[in-house]
Design a protein around this motif. Structure first.
Motif, PDB file in Angstrom:
ATOM      1  N   PHE A   1      10.245   3.821  -0.504  1.00 62.46           N
ATOM      2  CA  PHE A   1       9.026   4.570  -0.791  1.00 62.46           C
ATOM      3  C   PHE A   1       8.753   4.654  -2.288  1.00 62.46           C
ATOM      4  O   PHE A   1       7.622   4.461  -2.747  1.00 62.46           O
ATOM      5  N   GLU A   2       9.801   4.921  -3.074  1.00 56.73           N
ATOM      6  CA  GLU A   2       9.611   5.113  -4.513  1.00 56.73           C
ATOM      7  C   GLU A   2       9.019   3.883  -5.182  1.00 56.73           C
ATOM      8  O   GLU A   2       8.136   3.984  -6.037  1.00 56.73           O
ATOM      9  N   ARG A   3       9.501   2.704  -4.809  1.00 58.02           N
ATOM     10  CA  ARG A   3       8.969   1.495  -5.416  1.00 58.02           C
ATOM     11  C   ARG A   3       7.620   1.113  -4.807  1.00 58.02           C
ATOM     12  O   ARG A   3       6.742   0.599  -5.504  1.00 58.02           O
ATOM     13  N   ALA A   4       7.431   1.377  -3.527  1.00 56.57           N
ATOM     14  CA  ALA A   4       6.181   1.003  -2.873  1.00 56.57           C
ATOM     15  C   ALA A   4       4.987   1.756  -3.454  1.00 56.57           C
ATOM     16  O   ALA A   4       3.920   1.173  -3.671  1.00 56.57           O
ATOM     17  N   VAL A   5       5.147   3.052  -3.737  1.00 56.26           N
ATOM     18  CA  VAL A   5       4.005   3.823  -4.237  1.00 56.26           C
ATOM     19  C   VAL A   5       3.604   3.382  -5.643  1.00 56.26           C
ATOM     20  O   VAL A   5       2.496   3.674  -6.088  1.00 56.26           O
ATOM     21  N   LYS A   6       4.472   2.652  -6.329  1.00 56.62           N
ATOM     22  CA  LYS A   6       4.137   2.133  -7.654  1.00 56.62           C
ATOM     23  C   LYS A   6       3.578   0.720  -7.580  1.00 56.62           C
ATOM     24  O   LYS A   6       3.207   0.142  -8.603  1.00 56.62           O
ATOM     25  N   GLN A   7       3.518   0.143  -6.360  1.00 53.48           N
ATOM     26  CA  GLN A   7       3.051  -1.226  -6.198  1.00 53.48           C
ATOM     27  C   GLN A   7       1.919  -1.274  -5.179  1.00 53.48           C
ATOM     28  O   GLN A   7       2.082  -1.702  -4.048  1.00 53.48           O
ATOM     29  N   SER A   8       0.763  -0.791  -5.594  1.00 54.12           N
ATOM     30  CA  SER A   8      -0.446  -0.909  -4.785  1.00 54.12           C
ATOM     31  C   SER A   8      -1.131  -2.208  -5.191  1.00 54.12           C
ATOM     32  O   SER A   8      -1.630  -2.335  -6.313  1.00 54.12           O
ATOM     33  N   VAL A   9      -1.127  -3.187  -4.304  1.00 56.82           N
ATOM     34  CA  VAL A   9      -1.603  -4.529  -4.650  1.00 56.82           C
ATOM     35  C   VAL A   9      -2.824  -4.897  -3.815  1.00 56.82           C
ATOM     36  O   VAL A   9      -2.994  -4.432  -2.681  1.00 56.82           O
ATOM     37  N   ASP A  10      -3.686  -5.737  -4.378  1.00 56.19           N
ATOM     38  CA  ASP A  10      -4.852  -6.219  -3.648  1.00 56.19           C
ATOM     39  C   ASP A  10      -4.411  -7.148  -2.522  1.00 56.19           C
ATOM     40  O   ASP A  10      -3.430  -7.896  -2.643  1.00 56.19           O
ATOM     41  N   ALA A  11      -5.173  -7.102  -1.430  1.00 56.57           N
ATOM     42  CA  ALA A  11      -4.876  -7.950  -0.281  1.00 56.57           C
ATOM     43  C   ALA A  11      -6.109  -8.762   0.091  1.00 56.57           C
ATOM     44  O   ALA A  11      -7.228  -8.247   0.062  1.00 56.57           O
ATOM     45  N   ALA A  12      -5.886 -10.025   0.427  1.00 55.01           N
ATOM     46  CA  ALA A  12      -6.956 -10.896   0.929  1.00 55.01           C
ATOM     47  C   ALA A  12      -6.695 -11.105   2.410  1.00 55.01           C
ATOM     48  O   ALA A  12      -5.648 -11.626   2.806  1.00 55.01           O
ATOM     49  N   LEU A  13      -7.662 -10.682   3.247  1.00 50.36           N
ATOM     50  CA  LEU A  13      -7.478 -10.714   4.691  1.00 50.36           C
ATOM     51  C   LEU A  13      -8.543 -11.596   5.337  1.00 50.36           C
ATOM     52  O   LEU A  13      -9.632 -11.777   4.801  1.00 50.36           O
ATOM     53  N   SER A  14      -8.240 -12.131   6.505  1.00 53.75           N
ATOM     54  CA  SER A  14      -9.185 -12.984   7.239  1.00 53.75           C
ATOM     55  C   SER A  14     -10.173 -12.102   7.981  1.00 53.75           C
ATOM     56  O   SER A  14      -9.913 -11.669   9.103  1.00 53.75           O
ATOM     57  N   GLN A  15     -11.299 -11.813   7.336  1.00 52.11           N
ATOM     58  CA  GLN A  15     -12.278 -10.900   7.921  1.00 52.11           C
ATOM     59  C   GLN A  15     -13.509 -11.598   8.485  1.00 52.11           C
ATOM     60  O   GLN A  15     -14.450 -10.948   8.926  1.00 52.11           O
ATOM     61  N   ASN A  16     -13.535 -12.929   8.460  1.00 55.94           N
ATOM     62  CA  ASN A  16     -14.706 -13.625   9.000  1.00 55.94           C
ATOM     63  C   ASN A  16     -14.530 -13.990  10.462  1.00 55.94           C
ATOM     64  O   ASN A  16     -15.405 -14.585  11.068  1.00 55.94           O
ATOM     65  N   HIS A  17     -13.377 -13.631  11.041  1.00 53.27           N
ATOM     66  CA  HIS A  17     -13.085 -13.852  12.453  1.00 53.27           C
ATOM     67  C   HIS A  17     -13.111 -15.331  12.832  1.00 53.27           C
ATOM     68  O   HIS A  17     -13.210 -15.664  14.005  1.00 53.27           O
ATOM     69  N   GLN A  18     -13.043 -16.225  11.848  1.00 49.05           N
ATOM     70  CA  GLN A  18     -12.943 -17.651  12.117  1.00 49.05           C
ATOM     71  C   GLN A  18     -11.520 -18.146  11.882  1.00 49.05           C
ATOM     72  O   GLN A  18     -11.193 -19.282  12.193  1.00 49.05           O
ATOM     73  N   VAL A  19     -10.692 -17.287  11.321  1.00 46.55           N
ATOM     74  CA  VAL A  19      -9.304 -17.627  11.049  1.00 46.55           C
ATOM     75  C   VAL A  19      -8.423 -16.539  11.666  1.00 46.55           C
ATOM     76  O   VAL A  19      -8.646 -15.362  11.444  1.00 46.55           O
ATOM     77  N   ILE A  20      -7.428 -16.947  12.453  1.00 43.68           N
ATOM     78  CA  ILE A  20      -6.515 -15.974  13.039  1.00 43.68           C
ATOM     79  C   ILE A  20      -5.687 -15.326  11.930  1.00 43.68           C
ATOM     80  O   ILE A  20      -5.191 -16.009  11.032  1.00 43.68           O
TER      81      ILE A  20
END
Length: 396
Positions: free
Chosen positions: A317-336
């Protein structure tokens, strides 16, 4: 937004999810439910709803109709549960919970009507005379008299094209008479969708024209001598919006994300409900300047608001709360969504096996994820109460 709320308002939940993942008790691609906070949120919302004279019919597709979560909601004030479709209705019925509403968003298929009637739904919404006849026939064959709700609209209303349908509000008296003439069914009230919506510019929940249609239509029916009718007003429901609905004559509300504090409205305001659901993943591998986490449930729905998804990543938890990173997700529903792509930190500190926490407006029933209800988080003794599929069945 949601992730910041999670850390600020329910850090014990984030900590527990990471620790249970690192110990092997929770796998990646899992929606995790904080049962303690879910119960607190339900008690808060239901107490206010009941004070205002509103029945609470809970929407549960967002957490996969999980039977343990259903039980928690019922014990904390929920009156019954709404089934968005027959899969949902069967999950609710299988869990031994009352089916409060069918036909809400998805009409009941013709040959499924007898199965729906056998569940003795308290309300059955229909969009047409044909569907009213099917519902009444099925109920009548089972020796029942089904309460039927008519979805109403007018020309100025808000229509979601992907599930449009219903009756012209100006013809409601004739509709009510036709329903009352059916063997096995009767006119029980009206509904619409949505009664409330999230205004992406003002960043708050506001009434739609449909709520005004409900108010005008029920007044017409009452002036015509009808009483004891249900007025169902679903859409973007939280503790903060209940008074608006009650003042418009609504008698039934259908909160869903209000119980988990993952409605679009929770992203921009501090409301009484606190985060009670998150999505857990794990870093699978690294590739160049990116880390990849397991997917399967990365379907983000925030009520038409665009935002940059982020995740907390770390082995604790301690390290995770210091590492908020951007995420690229498949939101066009054309890629699983086999994976989510995470931006590596400058220090290249993301590692395979790290826990990954997302928090967003989820629709677990739409995914291939698992659902894990966890008790005891708020008392410091978290316990995984099983792993379930998104249709509410034990997964292991």
């Amino acid at each position: 937004m949601f992730l910041k709320n999670l850390v600020a308002q329910n850090p014990a939940f984030a900590r527990a999810a990471i620790e249970l993942h690192q110990s092997g008790e929770l796998p990646p691609d899992t929606y995790v439910i904080d049962l303690d906070m879910l119960g607190t949120n339900a008690e808060t919302l239901c107490s206010e709803a009941h004070r205002l004279g509103l029945d609470v019919i809970a929407m549960t597709k967002q957490f996969g109709r999980n039977p343990v979560a259903l039980d928690t909601l019922k014990k904390n004030g929920v009156d019954s549960f709404v089934a968005v479709d027959m899969t949902c209705a069967r999950a609710i019925d299988r869990a031994g919970q009352p089916v409060g509403h069918v036909g809400h968003l998805v009409q009941i298929p013709r040959h499924e009507a007898p199965a729906a009637a056998a569940m003795r739904p308290q309300n059955w919404t229909v969009f047409s005379d044909t569907k009213a006849e099917e519902a009444a026939a099925a109920a009548g064959a089972a020796g029942l008299d089904q309460r039927l709700l008519a979805r109403v609209y007018d020309l100025d209303g808000m229509v979601i094209e992907t599930h449009a349908g219903g009756f012209d509000a100006d013809e409601i008296e004739a509709v009510a008479d036709r329903f009352d003439a059916l063997d096995g069914g009767h006119f029980g009230g009206i509904t619409t969708y949505p009664a409330l919506t999230f205004d992406r510019v003002a960043r708050k929940v506001v009434p739609t024209p449909n709520l005004g249609t409900l108010e005008r239509t029920i007044e017409r029916l009452r002036r015509g001598g009808r009483s004891g009718l249900s007025v169902n007003g679903p859409g973007e429901t939280s503790t903060e919006t209940l008074a608006t609905l009650a003042n418009a004559g609504v008698t039934q509300v259908e909160p869903g994300h209000g119980f988990t504090a993952t409605g679009a409205y929770h992203a921009f305001a501090e409301l009484p409900e606190r985060p009670a659901m998150l999505y857990l993943s794990e870093v699978s591998h690294l590739d160049g300047d990116a880390a990849f986490c397991f997917g399967g449930g990365l379907y983000l729905c925030i009520g038409s608001v665009d935002y940059q998804p982020q995740a907390l990543v770390g082995p604790d938890f301690e390290r995770a709360v210091k590492q908020s990173v951007d995420a690229a997700l498949s939101q066009n529903h054309q890629v699983i969504d086999f994976y989510g792509r995470l931006a590596q930190t400058e220090g290249r500190t993301l590692r395979p096996g790290d826990s990954v926490l997302f928090c967003f407006r989820a629709q677990a029933f739409y995914t291939r994820s698992l659902v894990a209800p966890v008790s005891g988080i708020q008392s410091g003794s978290p316990r995984v109460e099983g792993l379930y599929t998104v249709d509410g069945r034990p997964a292991r």
